[in-house]
Motif scaffolding. Sequence first.
Motif, PDB file in Angstrom:
ATOM      1  N   GLY A  43       0.542  -1.318   0.025  1.00  0.00           N
ATOM      2  CA  GLY A  43       0.018  -0.050  -0.213  1.00  0.00           C
ATOM      3  C   GLY A  43       0.836   1.313   0.014  1.00  0.00           C
ATOM      4  N   GLY A  44       2.175   1.151  -0.008  1.00  0.00           N
ATOM      5  CA  GLY A  44       2.659   2.380  -0.044  1.00  0.00           C
ATOM      6  C   GLY A  44       3.724   2.624  -1.443  1.00  0.00           C
ATOM      7  N   ILE A  45       4.371   3.903  -1.528  1.00  0.00           N
ATOM      8  CA  ILE A  45       5.136   3.998  -2.691  1.00  0.00           C
ATOM      9  C   ILE A  45       6.626   3.856  -2.405  1.00  0.00           C
ATOM     10  N   THR A  46       7.378   2.879  -2.965  1.00  0.00           N
ATOM     11  CA  THR A  46       8.641   2.753  -2.523  1.00  0.00           C
ATOM     12  C   THR A  46       9.612   2.984  -3.755  1.00  0.00           C
ATOM     13  N   GLY A  47      10.327   3.647  -3.614  1.00  0.00           N
ATOM     14  CA  GLY A  47      11.285   4.174  -4.583  1.00  0.00           C
ATOM     15  C   GLY A  47      12.579   3.472  -4.492  1.00  0.00           C
ATOM     16  N   VAL A  48      13.205   2.990  -5.822  1.00  0.00           N
ATOM     17  CA  VAL A  48      14.461   2.479  -5.879  1.00  0.00           C
ATOM     18  C   VAL A  48      15.132   3.513  -6.585  1.00  0.00           C
ATOM     19  N   ILE A  49      16.318   4.171  -5.920  1.00  0.00           N
ATOM     20  CA  ILE A  49      17.144   5.141  -6.896  1.00  0.00           C
ATOM     21  C   ILE A  49      18.410   4.699  -7.250  1.00  0.00           C
ATOM     22  N   GLY A  50      19.182   5.085  -8.344  1.00  0.00           N
ATOM     23  CA  GLY A  50      20.380   4.474  -8.316  1.00  0.00           C
ATOM     24  C   GLY A  50      20.838   5.132  -9.784  1.00  0.00           C
ATOM     25  N   ARG A  51      22.019   5.090  -9.991  1.00  0.00           N
ATOM     26  CA  ARG A  51      22.703   5.592 -11.018  1.00  0.00           C
ATOM     27  C   ARG A  51      22.415   4.678 -12.329  1.00  0.00           C
ATOM     28  N   SER A  52      22.450   4.971 -13.542  1.00  0.00           N
ATOM     29  CA  SER A  52      22.196   4.242 -14.471  1.00  0.00           C
ATOM     30  C   SER A  52      23.382   3.150 -14.644  1.00  0.00           C
ATOM     31  N   GLY A  53      22.737   1.876 -14.826  1.00  0.00           N
ATOM     32  CA  GLY A  53      23.811   0.902 -14.695  1.00  0.00           C
ATOM     33  C   GLY A  53      23.942   0.247 -13.371  1.00  0.00           C
ATOM     34  N   ALA A  54      23.345   0.725 -12.282  1.00  0.00           N
ATOM     35  CA  ALA A  54      23.077   0.197 -10.843  1.00  0.00           C
ATOM     36  C   ALA A  54      22.634  -1.056 -10.724  1.00  0.00           C
ATOM     37  N   GLY A  55      21.562  -1.359 -11.817  1.00  0.00           N
ATOM     38  CA  GLY A  55      20.763  -2.759 -11.555  1.00  0.00           C
ATOM     39  C   GLY A  55      19.310  -2.384 -11.358  1.00  0.00           C
ATOM     40  N   LYS A  56      19.068  -1.270 -11.054  1.00  0.00           N
ATOM     41  CA  LYS A  56      17.331  -0.969 -10.766  1.00  0.00           C
ATOM     42  C   LYS A  56      16.604  -1.259 -11.811  1.00  0.00           C
ATOM     43  N   SER A  57      16.753  -1.407 -13.113  1.00  0.00           N
ATOM     44  CA  SER A  57      15.966  -1.731 -13.858  1.00  0.00           C
ATOM     45  C   SER A  57      15.764  -3.312 -13.956  1.00  0.00           C
ATOM     46  N   THR A  58      16.987  -3.852 -13.626  1.00  0.00           N
ATOM     47  CA  THR A  58      16.922  -5.418 -13.571  1.00  0.00           C
ATOM     48  C   THR A  58      16.101  -5.777 -12.441  1.00  0.00           C
ATOM     49  N   LEU A  59      16.361  -5.101 -11.266  1.00  0.00           N
ATOM     50  CA  LEU A  59      15.544  -5.287  -9.958  1.00  0.00           C
ATOM     51  C   LEU A  59      13.937  -5.240 -10.410  1.00  0.00           C
ATOM     52  N   LEU A  60      13.836  -4.108 -10.990  1.00  0.00           N
ATOM     53  CA  LEU A  60      12.304  -4.065 -11.300  1.00  0.00           C
ATOM     54  C   LEU A  60      11.605  -5.099 -12.146  1.00  0.00           C
ATOM     55  N   ARG A  61      12.564  -5.472 -13.269  1.00  0.00           N
ATOM     56  CA  ARG A  61      11.794  -6.607 -14.098  1.00  0.00           C
ATOM     57  C   ARG A  61      11.882  -8.042 -13.460  1.00  0.00           C
ATOM     58  N   LEU A  62      12.482  -8.197 -12.291  1.00  0.00           N
ATOM     59  CA  LEU A  62      12.280  -9.413 -11.710  1.00  0.00           C
ATOM     60  C   LEU A  62      11.141  -9.558 -11.138  1.00  0.00           C
ATOM     61  N   VAL A  63      10.274  -8.336 -10.838  1.00  0.00           N
ATOM     62  CA  VAL A  63       9.044  -8.491  -9.997  1.00  0.00           C
ATOM     63  C   VAL A  63       8.033  -9.256 -10.843  1.00  0.00           C
ATOM     64  N   ASN A  64       7.965  -9.091 -12.110  1.00  0.00           N
ATOM     65  CA  ASN A  64       7.087  -9.356 -12.920  1.00  0.00           C
ATOM     66  C   ASN A  64       7.404 -10.569 -13.986  1.00  0.00           C
ATOM     67  N   GLY A  65       8.874 -11.036 -13.616  1.00  0.00           N
ATOM     68  CA  GLY A  65       9.303 -11.964 -14.574  1.00  0.00           C
ATOM     69  C   GLY A  65       9.835 -11.877 -15.753  1.00  0.00           C
ATOM     70  N   LEU A  66       9.802 -10.723 -16.031  1.00  0.00           N
ATOM     71  CA  LEU A  66      10.331 -10.284 -17.471  1.00  0.00           C
ATOM     72  C   LEU A  66      11.970 -10.663 -17.406  1.00  0.00           C
TER      73      LEU A  66
ATOM     74  N   GLU B 121       7.738  -6.228 -24.612  1.00  0.00           N
ATOM     75  CA  GLU B 121       8.068  -6.197 -23.262  1.00  0.00           C
ATOM     76  C   GLU B 121       6.687  -5.734 -22.283  1.00  0.00           C
ATOM     77  N   ALA B 122       5.887  -4.650 -23.060  1.00  0.00           N
ATOM     78  CA  ALA B 122       4.837  -4.217 -22.454  1.00  0.00           C
ATOM     79  C   ALA B 122       3.819  -5.377 -22.496  1.00  0.00           C
ATOM     80  N   ALA B 123       3.681  -5.970 -23.659  1.00  0.00           N
ATOM     81  CA  ALA B 123       2.868  -7.039 -23.796  1.00  0.00           C
ATOM     82  C   ALA B 123       2.973  -8.232 -22.871  1.00  0.00           C
ATOM     83  N   ARG B 124       4.320  -8.570 -22.737  1.00  0.00           N
ATOM     84  CA  ARG B 124       4.394  -9.784 -21.892  1.00  0.00           C
ATOM     85  C   ARG B 124       4.256  -9.231 -20.420  1.00  0.00           C
ATOM     86  N   ALA B 125       4.396  -7.721 -19.996  1.00  0.00           N
ATOM     87  CA  ALA B 125       4.188  -7.605 -18.832  1.00  0.00           C
ATOM     88  C   ALA B 125       2.887  -7.428 -18.429  1.00  0.00           C
ATOM     89  N   MET B 126       1.750  -7.474 -19.524  1.00  0.00           N
ATOM     90  CA  MET B 126       0.426  -7.784 -19.404  1.00  0.00           C
ATOM     91  C   MET B 126       0.089  -9.170 -19.399  1.00  0.00           C
TER      92      MET B 126
END
Lengths: 352, 224
Positions: A43-66, B121-126
């Motif tokens: 129920g909250g808003i959580t931010g992950v902050i980092g420079r580009s290449g720090a791994g934040k994008s990978t972190l986010l994509r693990l959540v929905n299995g991308l 990617e967007a479609a996979r995320a859906m």
Amino acid sequence: MTQSAPIPAAPPAIAFRGVVKVWPHAGGSVAALDDVDLQVPHGGITGVIGRSGAGKSTLLRLVNGLERASSGRVEVLGRDVTAARGRDLRDLRRDVGMIFQHFNLLANRTVRGNVALPLEVAGTPRGRIGARVNELIDLVGLGPLADRYPAQLSGGQKQRVGIARALATEPKVLLSDEATSALDPETTTSVLALLRNINRELGLTILLITHEMAVVRDICQHVAVIEAGKIVETGATYDIFAAPRHEVTRSFLSGVTGAALPGFIARRIVAQGAGPAILRITFAGDSAAEPVLSRIGSQLGVDASILSGTIEEIDGRPFGNLTVELPAADLGRVRDFLHAQDLRTEVLGHVG
Amino acid sequence: MSANLAALIWEATLQTLYMVAVSGVIGTAIGLPLGVFLATSKRGELMSSPLANRVLGLVVNAMRSVPFIILVVAIIPFTRLIAGTSIGTTAAIVPLTLAAAPFIARIVETAIRDVDGGLIEAARAMGATPGQIIRKVLVPEALPGIVLGLTLAMVSLIGYSAMVGAVGGEGLGDLGIRYGYQRFMPEVMLVVVIVLIVLVQAVQSTGEWIARRLDHRAAKDRGL
């Protein structure tokens, strides 16, 4: 459960447990994420902050299995994403909306068509899609533009379509991948306000990644700082702003809190010396509104001159930063006086 | 020009349109799915099957390497098997189709590879399945490019159809060779060439018009 048992903490909406992500690489491998443990509260808003290449994008994509973790576990709403495959994974993804830096809208579908896509994908009956789509388009304030194509919209409007689309299947978690990084400051503010409203009204958990501390300041209750694949600092946004511990956190903060010194002073500053001291005073909570400087003058008889300062609101509480120059001889007295009032101080150096 | 000749030219035009239309439709029916598969089946892609991708890629390249006039002759037994005869206008549709399909497959592949990976990617995320991503995202987004490519394929087919006289296929090309060249009737040759120019113009303009109608991208994203 017996009465004496402690009340269990609400399970987190998202939990990373010992997550490692390794990319194969010519002549070896690169760890994008290195033993990450992170809990994202419900129920909250959580931010992950980092420079580009720090791994934040990978972190986010693990959540929905991308992306898949090389080892460790990622849990979303109590389900193990790392183990989910095929239909299980697709079902899980419908509970997790996602918005993107570059919006990722279908150019050849209208606003309406874009918002309808996740519903079509989920097999919602045609008859029910129309009403739901109108509802979502109204929610993000795009009613009159429903039949336009993305090319006919501004960046902010496109991101609103992205948000409406992400909410179509009534997810419980929203992932935001640098959603405002391609927008101008004014549009960023309005998109962030929309995210905050959605968070409040729908009780949606939001996990966002960003490289802008201003985004964290404006909407996040919790923040995690990531650097070189490791989480180096986590906490309530207010606490992190008031008392950053890690160097990376400080450098992110310096851009938004008025903590960066004007160049003409920064160039003259030395670590040690007999010259006037540069002192940063951080105000948090109620003290932010107090006339500290005039008290230094009247009670200690010390003249301090202001070099820079800001006051703003973080997570609903006032927060301020003041950088002053004062005679080196008075430094000790002034700091003791300020500490007695629960203010934090930091000596940045002396004017050389 | 005699009325007789006008009738010949009219008939040849219809024959050419018939060959091009039928081989274009069947060629698309084969080439479109093949192109989608080629565009999505490399390692790590949506329908990852690297071996099949390589094999089909080689077959497509092999087919495209054979000069059309040789293809026409080389596959005569196959043509007989499919069309029941190896001679005539209908029989000519078989080699035309076999030439069109791999060409269209490569065109479709290119158009689909041009679709922004962010959309996948967007479609996979859906929670979309690979099939849904292809049907609802990749093909619709690539459609303007696919239509332009099909236009190109039709124009090429009009050109190829002129060579099928070699196996008794009729049409404009055959008429031009038999009357214009072999019977020294330059006015027939001229009319044939004019009709071909008009046909190609019409196909090209129609294709471009359809593609424009389908394309809702901003001008800068179309590479204009």
